[in-house]
Every structure is written in C-alpha cells, then in structure tokens.
Design a protein around this motif. Structure first.
Motif, PDB file in Angstrom:
ATOM      1  N   SER A  72       0.816  -1.220   0.000  1.00  0.00           N
ATOM      2  CA  SER A  72       0.000   0.000   0.000  1.00  0.00           C
ATOM      3  C   SER A  72       0.846   1.266   0.000  1.00  0.00           C
ATOM      4  CB  SER A  72      -0.943   0.004   1.204  1.00  0.00           C
ATOM      5  OG  SER A  72      -0.218   0.001   2.431  1.00  0.00           O
ATOM      6  N   GLY A  73       2.081   1.177   0.498  1.00  0.00           N
ATOM      7  CA  GLY A  73       2.933   2.355   0.553  1.00  0.00           C
ATOM      8  C   GLY A  73       3.903   2.482  -0.613  1.00  0.00           C
ATOM      9  N   VAL A  74       3.862   1.548  -1.568  1.00  0.00           N
ATOM     10  CA  VAL A  74       4.777   1.576  -2.709  1.00  0.00           C
ATOM     11  C   VAL A  74       4.278   2.580  -3.746  1.00  0.00           C
ATOM     12  CG1 VAL A  74       5.769   0.236  -4.600  1.00  0.00           C
ATOM     13  CG2 VAL A  74       5.483  -0.809  -2.346  1.00  0.00           C
ATOM     14  N   SER A  75       5.169   3.416  -4.251  1.00  0.00           N
ATOM     15  CA  SER A  75       4.817   4.405  -5.270  1.00  0.00           C
ATOM     16  C   SER A  75       5.819   4.344  -6.408  1.00  0.00           C
ATOM     17  CB  SER A  75       4.786   5.808  -4.667  1.00  0.00           C
ATOM     18  OG  SER A  75       6.054   6.144  -4.115  1.00  0.00           O
ATOM     19  N   LEU A  76       5.494   5.022  -7.512  1.00  0.00           N
ATOM     20  CA  LEU A  76       6.409   5.063  -8.640  1.00  0.00           C
ATOM     21  C   LEU A  76       7.688   5.784  -8.245  1.00  0.00           C
ATOM     22  CD1 LEU A  76       3.987   6.015 -11.571  1.00  0.00           C
ATOM     23  CD2 LEU A  76       4.743   3.748 -10.877  1.00  0.00           C
ATOM     24  N   PRO A  77       8.855   5.351  -8.742  1.00  0.00           N
ATOM     25  CA  PRO A  77      10.107   6.034  -8.423  1.00  0.00           C
ATOM     26  C   PRO A  77      10.159   7.427  -9.036  1.00  0.00           C
ATOM     27  CG  PRO A  77      10.470   4.342 -10.071  1.00  0.00           C
ATOM     28  CD  PRO A  77       9.057   4.175  -9.598  1.00  0.00           C
ATOM     29  N   ALA A  78      11.088   8.235  -8.559  1.00  0.00           N
ATOM     30  CA  ALA A  78      11.174   9.634  -8.994  1.00  0.00           C
ATOM     31  C   ALA A  78      11.353   9.763 -10.505  1.00  0.00           C
ATOM     32  CB  ALA A  78      12.319  10.331  -8.257  1.00  0.00           C
ATOM     33  N   GLY A  79      12.062   8.841 -11.118  1.00  0.00           N
ATOM     34  CA  GLY A  79      12.302   8.918 -12.554  1.00  0.00           C
ATOM     35  C   GLY A  79      11.058   8.777 -13.400  1.00  0.00           C
ATOM     36  N   ALA A  80       9.943   8.379 -12.782  1.00  0.00           N
ATOM     37  CA  ALA A  80       8.692   8.191 -13.524  1.00  0.00           C
ATOM     38  C   ALA A  80       7.767   9.396 -13.418  1.00  0.00           C
ATOM     39  CB  ALA A  80       7.966   6.950 -13.006  1.00  0.00           C
ATOM     40  N   SER A  81       8.273  10.527 -12.935  1.00  0.00           N
ATOM     41  CA  SER A  81       7.418  11.691 -12.695  1.00  0.00           C
ATOM     42  C   SER A  81       6.781  12.233 -13.972  1.00  0.00           C
ATOM     43  CB  SER A  81       8.214  12.799 -11.997  1.00  0.00           C
ATOM     44  OG  SER A  81       9.328  13.189 -12.796  1.00  0.00           O
ATOM     45  N   SER A  82       7.415  12.017 -15.130  1.00  0.00           N
ATOM     46  CA  SER A  82       6.866  12.524 -16.383  1.00  0.00           C
ATOM     47  C   SER A  82       5.906  11.537 -17.049  1.00  0.00           C
ATOM     48  CB  SER A  82       7.992  12.865 -17.363  1.00  0.00           C
ATOM     49  OG  SER A  82       8.744  11.703 -17.692  1.00  0.00           O
ATOM     50  N   MET A  83       5.698  10.367 -16.438  1.00  0.00           N
ATOM     51  CA  MET A  83       4.820   9.356 -16.996  1.00  0.00           C
ATOM     52  C   MET A  83       3.410   9.500 -16.442  1.00  0.00           C
ATOM     53  SD  MET A  83       7.290   6.005 -16.846  1.00  0.00           S
ATOM     54  CE  MET A  83       6.039   4.988 -17.625  1.00  0.00           C
ATOM     55  N   PRO A  84       2.400   8.981 -17.166  1.00  0.00           N
ATOM     56  CA  PRO A  84       1.039   9.001 -16.628  1.00  0.00           C
ATOM     57  C   PRO A  84       0.964   8.239 -15.312  1.00  0.00           C
ATOM     58  CG  PRO A  84       1.037   8.391 -18.963  1.00  0.00           C
ATOM     59  CD  PRO A  84       2.467   8.383 -18.517  1.00  0.00           C
ATOM     60  N   ALA A  85       0.212   8.785 -14.370  1.00  0.00           N
ATOM     61  CA  ALA A  85       0.042   8.131 -13.077  1.00  0.00           C
ATOM     62  C   ALA A  85      -0.882   6.926 -13.213  1.00  0.00           C
ATOM     63  CB  ALA A  85      -0.541   9.120 -12.070  1.00  0.00           C
ATOM     64  N   PRO A  86      -0.841   6.005 -12.253  1.00  0.00           N
ATOM     65  CA  PRO A  86      -1.817   4.912 -12.262  1.00  0.00           C
ATOM     66  C   PRO A  86      -3.235   5.462 -12.254  1.00  0.00           C
ATOM     67  CG  PRO A  86      -0.080   4.480 -10.656  1.00  0.00           C
ATOM     68  CD  PRO A  86       0.113   5.884 -11.122  1.00  0.00           C
ATOM     69  N   SER A  87      -4.124   4.789 -12.945  1.00  0.00           N
ATOM     70  CA  SER A  87      -5.513   5.240 -12.994  1.00  0.00           C
ATOM     71  C   SER A  87      -6.147   5.171 -11.612  1.00  0.00           C
ATOM     72  CB  SER A  87      -6.310   4.375 -13.972  1.00  0.00           C
ATOM     73  OG  SER A  87      -5.801   4.506 -15.285  1.00  0.00           O
ATOM     74  N   GLU A  88      -7.075   6.060 -11.373  1.00  0.00           N
ATOM     75  CA  GLU A  88      -7.720   6.157 -10.068  1.00  0.00           C
ATOM     76  C   GLU A  88      -8.449   4.854  -9.730  1.00  0.00           C
ATOM     77  OE1 GLU A  88     -10.888   9.095  -7.732  1.00  0.00           O
ATOM     78  OE2 GLU A  88     -10.264   9.523  -9.796  1.00  0.00           O
ATOM     79  N   GLY A  89      -8.320   4.437  -8.483  1.00  0.00           N
ATOM     80  CA  GLY A  89      -9.035   3.275  -7.997  1.00  0.00           C
ATOM     81  C   GLY A  89      -8.290   1.965  -8.124  1.00  0.00           C
ATOM     82  N   LEU A  90      -7.126   1.964  -8.754  1.00  0.00           N
ATOM     83  CA  LEU A  90      -6.373   0.717  -8.894  1.00  0.00           C
ATOM     84  C   LEU A  90      -5.566   0.415  -7.632  1.00  0.00           C
ATOM     85  CD1 LEU A  90      -5.059   0.718 -12.574  1.00  0.00           C
ATOM     86  CD2 LEU A  90      -7.236  -0.042 -11.649  1.00  0.00           C
ATOM     87  N   THR A  91      -5.351  -0.862  -7.391  1.00  0.00           N
ATOM     88  CA  THR A  91      -4.578  -1.339  -6.252  1.00  0.00           C
ATOM     89  C   THR A  91      -3.376  -2.119  -6.763  1.00  0.00           C
ATOM     90  OG1 THR A  91      -6.569  -1.563  -4.889  1.00  0.00           O
ATOM     91  CG2 THR A  91      -4.627  -2.778  -4.170  1.00  0.00           C
ATOM     92  N   LEU A  92      -2.194  -1.808  -6.242  1.00  0.00           N
ATOM     93  CA  LEU A  92      -0.986  -2.527  -6.661  1.00  0.00           C
ATOM     94  C   LEU A  92      -1.080  -3.990  -6.247  1.00  0.00           C
ATOM     95  CD1 LEU A  92       1.842  -2.566  -7.864  1.00  0.00           C
ATOM     96  CD2 LEU A  92       2.727  -1.777  -5.656  1.00  0.00           C
ATOM     97  N   LYS A  93      -0.893  -4.889  -7.208  1.00  0.00           N
ATOM     98  CA  LYS A  93      -1.096  -6.317  -6.962  1.00  0.00           C
ATOM     99  C   LYS A  93       0.196  -7.118  -6.934  1.00  0.00           C
ATOM    100  CE  LYS A  93      -4.213 -10.022  -8.434  1.00  0.00           C
ATOM    101  NZ  LYS A  93      -5.363 -10.327  -9.325  1.00  0.00           N
TER     102      LYS A  93
END
Length: 250
Positions: free
Chosen positions: A59-80
């Motif tokens: 739940s606390g995992v996020s995209l790394p800093a190098g991915a800041s220019s990429m589209p974010a995960p769509s709303e409502g998705l859960t990392l599996k």
C-alpha cells in the motif's frame, strides 16, 4: 475484486536468507553485483534486530522519482504484484541498409516475484534489478528463482504480435494472478544515470501499459521501470538480420 496494477520488478521475503553462489555472465562488470551483495549484508544485519519477518504491504509503494513525467496509475487501482524481469529485447536489421537503425521486434523475459523486496527495501530491490543482468538466466530458470536471491519465478513476458506485450502470471501452481495483453499508454526515457547493459548499451525507456481485451485476474495496468540495458546500437552496421540485447527491469 479490485482492479489491479502490476509493477514489472519484485522480491520474496526470503531475500534476507543466505543466497546461493551465482554464475555471473560478465566478470568485468562486477560493480552492480558487489552493490547488491553489500546491501544484502547490511539488510541481513538490520533484520536481526526486528521483532519479526518483513511484511509484504504494497500500500505504501509508489512510482520512483524517474517516472514523474509518466502518466500516473488510474484512479481506484490497487498494486497487486511487483516483479523483476530478466530477458532480452529483440531487434531486426535489413542487411542491404546497414545505415538504418535496428527495428524493435518484441521482447522475452522471465518474471521473478519481488513484491516483498520492494515493499521492505526499495534500495535493495533496485540493486538486485541492476545485478540481475549479470546473473545466468538459464541457472535461474532451472532453479525456478532468481539466483542468487530467493525470488521465486512468478511469470513470463513475451509479445503476441508486434504491438501487444503479454504478461502471464498464471505460471505458478501455488497462486495465479492473471494474464494481461497490453498496449502502450505512456513512456519516458530512462534517467541519464540508468545502468548500462553488458556491452555498454543504454537502458530502454520506462513504459506504462494498459490492458487490451482478454485480461484476467482484474489486471488493468503494467509499468516497466528501473530498466538496465536493452537498447539496440544506433545503426545496423555489422549486425546480423536478427539479434537480442539482454536487459533487466522492474
């Protein structure tokens, strides 16, 4: 069932155990391997002071800093799931036009479960992703784990046609996460300091992929991050009609 997001880059809780001795494919490229083992030793020391084993909470995992220019995960998705991918980027050349750039021809990779590793130590997981390029993939496939770590094989990646990368996470009899055919939804160049490949080639871009029809297990999106190597040379000069470039990724 929640719709789900897949990071292609992950680790098992047993990462803290003593690793097997690996076969290394490039003895002159030892820095990434040394970094991984040094970090592993420090994490083993830290684990001895813990009350219990690491908890695989994504739940606390996020995209790394190098991915800041990429589209974010769509709303409502859960990392599996998070997996380390180890395989090849594939290319073709026309022998009659050596000055042209090679053309991408898909990729093939084995995926190893790194969810707990990323959740408990992103730094160690990133080091293992870099080191994985120098481990013997055949040995890992025989052992069904990313040797010398204990990350279990969790899936395979390949292309079903020229525009459809496919991820099969149903290969384990113990647990099945689904399958997902994808199309590209976004990309960003790998950071300038991204590790280079076995022949000094640049890291392939980072990607966001979205599900095409036929996805199962609630899987909706895939990210390819923390890439190591995999890029083709600038031209086809001196290259065969088809060739592979080894890479690793999360």
């Amino acid at each position: 069932m929640h719709a789900s997001l897949l990071f292609v880059s992950a680790l098992a809780a047993s990462v803290w155990g003593a690793p097997a001795y690996p076969r290394i494919t490039a003895v002159d490229k030892i820095e990434g391997v040394s970094e991984y083992f040094n970090l592993l030793a420090s994490k083993v020391q830290e684990s001895r002071s813990r009350a219990g084993p690491p908890v695989c909470d994504l739940s606390g995992v996020s995209l790394p800093a190098g991915a800041s220019s990429m589209p974010a995960p769509s709303e409502g998705l859960t990392l599996k799931h998070i997996a380390i991918g180890r395989g090849t980027q594939n290319y073709t050349c026309n022998p009659t036009t050596p000055g042209e750039a090679p053309k991408a021809n898909g990729a093939v990779a084995t995926l190893f479960n790194a969810s707990c590793a990323v959740a408990t130590s992103p730094e160690l997981a990133a080091a293992l992703t870099r080191a994985a390029l120098y481990f013997d993939l055949a040995q890992s496939e025989t052992l069904q784990k990313l040797s010398p770590s204990n990350l279990a094989r969790s899936g395979v990646h390949f292309f079903t046609d020229s525009t459809t990368p496919f991820f099969n996470l149903d290969v384990s009899s113990a647990w099945k996460l689904g399958e997902i055919p994808c199309g590209k939804a976004g990309s960003a160049p790998a950071p300038q300091d991204a590790p280079r490949g076995l022949q000094g080639e640049a890291a392939v871009p980072w990607l966001k992929l979205s599900a095409k029809q036929g996805a199962t297990g609630g899987l909706q999106e895939v990210y390819r991050l923390t890439t190591v190597g995999g890029s083709a040379p600038a031209t086809c000069e001196g290259m065969p009609a088809s060739f592979e470039v080894q890479y690793s990724t999360q």
